[in-house]
Design an enzyme around this catalytic site. Structure first.
Site, PDB file in Angstrom:
ATOM      1  N   CYS A 142      -0.903   1.688  -0.463  1.00 58.15           N
ATOM      2  CA  CYS A 142      -1.145   1.273   0.905  1.00 58.15           C
ATOM      3  C   CYS A 142      -0.557   2.308   1.860  1.00 58.15           C
ATOM      4  CB  CYS A 142      -0.551  -0.093   1.264  1.00 58.15           C
ATOM      5  SG  CYS A 142      -1.223  -1.437   0.314  1.00 58.15           S
ATOM      6  N   LYS A 191      -2.483   6.707  -4.910  1.00 61.74           N
ATOM      7  CA  LYS A 191      -1.669   7.884  -5.172  1.00 61.74           C
ATOM      8  C   LYS A 191      -0.216   7.557  -5.463  1.00 61.74           C
ATOM      9  CE  LYS A 191      -0.976  12.328  -5.322  1.00 61.74           C
ATOM     10  NZ  LYS A 191      -1.363  12.922  -6.616  1.00 61.74           N
TER      11      LYS A 191
HETATM   12  C1  F6R Z   1      -2.292  10.621 -12.709  1.00 61.96           C
HETATM   13  C2  F6R Z   1      -1.226  10.361 -11.752  1.00 61.96           C
HETATM   14  C3  F6R Z   1      -0.271   9.264 -12.033  1.00 61.96           C
HETATM   15  C4  F6R Z   1       1.128   9.634 -11.515  1.00 61.96           C
HETATM   16  C5  F6R Z   1       2.080   8.452 -11.647  1.00 61.96           C
HETATM   17  C6  F6R Z   1       3.479   8.808 -11.191  1.00 61.96           C
HETATM   18  O1  F6R Z   1      -3.046  11.733 -12.341  1.00 61.96           O
HETATM   19  O2  F6R Z   1      -1.144  10.992 -10.737  1.00 61.96           O
HETATM   20  O3  F6R Z   1      -0.232   8.949 -13.385  1.00 61.96           O
HETATM   21  O4  F6R Z   1       1.598  10.730 -12.235  1.00 61.96           O
HETATM   22  O5  F6R Z   1       1.610   7.381 -10.890  1.00 61.96           O
HETATM   23  O6  F6R Z   1       3.490   9.189  -9.849  1.00 61.96           O
HETATM   24  P1  F6R Z   1       4.667  10.040  -9.238  1.00 61.96           P
HETATM   25  O7  F6R Z   1       4.625  11.392  -9.888  1.00 61.96           O
HETATM   26  O8  F6R Z   1       4.397  10.086  -7.779  1.00 61.96           O
HETATM   27  O9  F6R Z   1       5.934   9.324  -9.580  1.00 61.96           O
END
Ligand code: F6R
Length: 586
Positions: A2, A581
């Site tokens: 969000c 994301k």
């Molecule tokens: C896949 C992807 C997710 C993130 C995961 C952790 O391409 O981006 O698997 O790697 O949600 O996110 P962060 O790195 O922001 O802790």
């Protein structure tokens, strides 16, 4: 997870400013969108719809203040009623996070008038209920009510609140990110910097249990528990507006893959002092754990091999969501290494908070500097990849690997040698990524795009890259993809191979080639990714020989392949279904 955004200024275009900013946060959620403006007579008007915000063209009435939201659904389906903002009486709110005990309060408030199935509307209801009890409603009373209500919320939240009759916007956070941007005569609050980066790069980060009130250029931070005023340091962020835009590129994902021409070299551009400090944290520990999720977890698995081979250190790797089972081993002598692009992933954050309480030392690698995880760490190593906006992580993953590879060399007292290897890796990657190479991979993608299943194998640090390859392909192309340790195939998964099944073989070592031969004997179509061509390969994607840092180069053609598989299937690789994301819920 969000995106939320608010502006308070002197111009009368607050609605469109918020809409524009939300479009830049769409990677945080794209199920629905909504904006609330305070019209010039003081009334609050809400517009919301199901669907992606990127294509929305909406005309708003004149307003100097607005709040908005782009949603990744948690409580309640993807419907207009569940879209934020939520308005109860004079209170309008947007929320990023999870209000865990909302059902209790829903019953207590006993309001049949709740329109949605969301936890957020209950916060609006609680605020409205406590506001109507006040004799008068001014800024002071609103702030008091927000403090009272937030004290009752279990879970994580970042909220933005507008109240009819009281000018200005209130924001509060616990666990979900909120960043304030200082314009000349206007102020912004967002869950991520790209929302306002084109307006200002001077920011203040809200910490947990802090609140802020903004009205035009006026800003007042306070403690969410006591109400005491809090002073904040202005910080200039180094991200450039162009870095957060896709420019001429068709998608962020391919732009960010090509960004790796620079980002790997940037990731290792750290002075020795900081690297040695991080290495010392590991050396003084008696037991270390990597905690991370998704792609970052696969990066940590690759780093487990780097440390084993380079500095002879064994580091346990645990998905953050599983770490509670091993917490009894965490104490004052433990080092926890968090790897996270966003620095906001809830599962990681929770483990760090709990680990810190047990006395563990925290080392964090994040891309978003001053993120919650970065600020919680005893030592923070920024990976400097610049904004990563496609949901699928690409450049952040290779930057994390490069920095962890260098850290393993720092741990073994050979930083310069590690840098030497990584510099030549960065140079050969710079040579590798070009439109001709991309076109070659697109042609391979065309050959396999119709197959429903795809398998990937690799050994050593290319084993986690096989797992990461599967994540990349699944999440953007929706093709079923699975990665295995190459030697594990014959223990079961080989039963899945049929005539023509595409298999990616990462690496060209003798044992891996033998495993590829076993696959080919069962009819598999072999795509080899390695420095040298092998007879068993039906297709060969060349990567440079990177002297131990092979995982970094090998994942790049897979990223390009995943991207083209998605595009060939008519999908939007930047916004895969069901994903967001930054995963700020557990
Ligand atoms: C896949 C992807 C997710 C993130 C995961 C952790 O391409 O981006 O698997 O790697 O949600 O996110 P962060 O790195 O922001 O802790």
């Amino acid at each position: 997870m969000c995106g939320i955004f608010a502006v308070s200024g002197q111009e009368k275009n607050a609605g469109s400013v918020v809409l524009r900013g939300l479009k830049k946060l769409e990677y945080r959620g794209y199920d629905s969108w909504g904006v609330a403006i305070r019209n010039l007579s003081g009334g609050i008007e809400v517009d919301k719809e199901v669907g992606k915000i990127s294509s929305v063209q909406h005309k708003f009435g004149s307003a100097k203040e607005a709040i908005g939201h782009t949603r990744w659904a948690t409580h309640g389906g993807v419907t207009k009623k569940n879209a934020h903002p939520h308005k109860v009486g004079g209170v309008t709110i947007v929320h990023n996070g999870i209000f865990e005990n909302y059902q209790v309060w829903k019953k207590k408030l006993n309001k049949n008038s709740f329109q949605s199935e969301t936890d957020t509307e209950i916060i609006a209801g609680m605020l409205e209920t406590s506001l109507v009890k006040k004799k008068e409603i001014t800024k002071k009373e609103v702030a008091e009510c927000i403090r009272e209500v937030c004290a009752e919320i279990q879970g994580r939240f970042g909220i933005l609140v507008m109240v009819e009759g009281v000018s200005g916007i209130f924001a509060a956070r616990r666990g979900s990110p909120l960043i304030l941007g200082r314009g000349k005569k206007e102020t912004y609050i967002a869950s991520d910097i790209p929302a306002f980066l084109e307006k200002t790069n001077t920011v203040n980060y809200l910490d947990d249990d802090e609140m802020v009130y903004i009205q035009e250029g006026k800003v007042e931070f306070s403690n969410l528990k006591t109400g005491a005023l809090v002073k904040k340091r202005d910080i200039k962020v180094s991200w450039k507006t162009e870095e957060a835009e896709k420019g001429e590129w068709p998608h962020f994902m391919i732009k960010e893959i090509f960004d790796q021409k620079d980002t790997i070299a940037r990731a290792i551009n750290h002075d020795d002092k900081l690297l040695n400090k991080a290495a010392k944290l590991l050396q003084s520990a008696n037991g270390a754990y990597f905690v991370a999720c998704g792609t970052a977890h696969k990066v940590a698995m690759a780093a487990e091999y780097f440390f084993t081979e380079i500095s002879g250190r064994k580091i346990n790797v645990v998905p953050a969501s599983e770490m509670t089972s091993f917490e009894k081993f965490v104490n004052k002598k433990t080092a926890i290494i968090a790897v996270s692009q966003s620095g906001e992933t809830a599962d990681v954050l929770e483990i760090l908070e709990r680990g810190k309480k047990r006395g563990a030392k925290i080392l964090a690698l994040t891309n978003v500097e001053s993120s919650s995880i970065a600020r919680l760490a005893h030592v923070h190593l920024p990976i400097k990849a610049g904004p990563e906006k496609a949901v699928a992580s690409t450049k952040a993953a290779t930057s994390q690997m490069a920095l962890l590879f260098l850290l393993a060399f720092a741990d073994s007292g050979q930083i310069n040698f590690g840098r030497f290897i990584l510099r030549s890796t960065a140079e050969s990657i710079n040579d590798l990524i070009n439109p001709r190479y991309e076109e070659r991979i697109r042609r391979v993608a065309k050959k396999i795009v119709k197959h429903p299943n795809l398998f990937i194998i690799g050994r050593k640090s290319l084993y986690p890259m096989a797992l990461e390859s599967a994540i990349k392909i699944q999440e953007v192309s929706y093709i079923h993809a699975q990665g295995f340790a190459a030697g594990e195939l014959k223990h079961g998964p080989i039963a899945l191979i049929e005539k023509g099944t595409p298999c990616l073989v990462l690496g060209g070592g003798q044992e891996t080639v033998s495993n590829a031969t076993e696959l080919k004997a069962r009819g598999a179509f072999i795509i080899g990714i390695s420095p040298n061509r092998q007879d068993v390969f039906d297709e060969w994607l060349k990567v440079p020989d990177c002297n131990g840092a092979q995982a970094i180069a090998t994942i790049i053609p897979v990223q390009i392949l995943a991207y083209h598989l998605a595009v060939l299937r008519g999908l939007d690789p930047d916004m895969p279904r069901n994903l967001a994301k930054s995963v700020t819920v557990k």
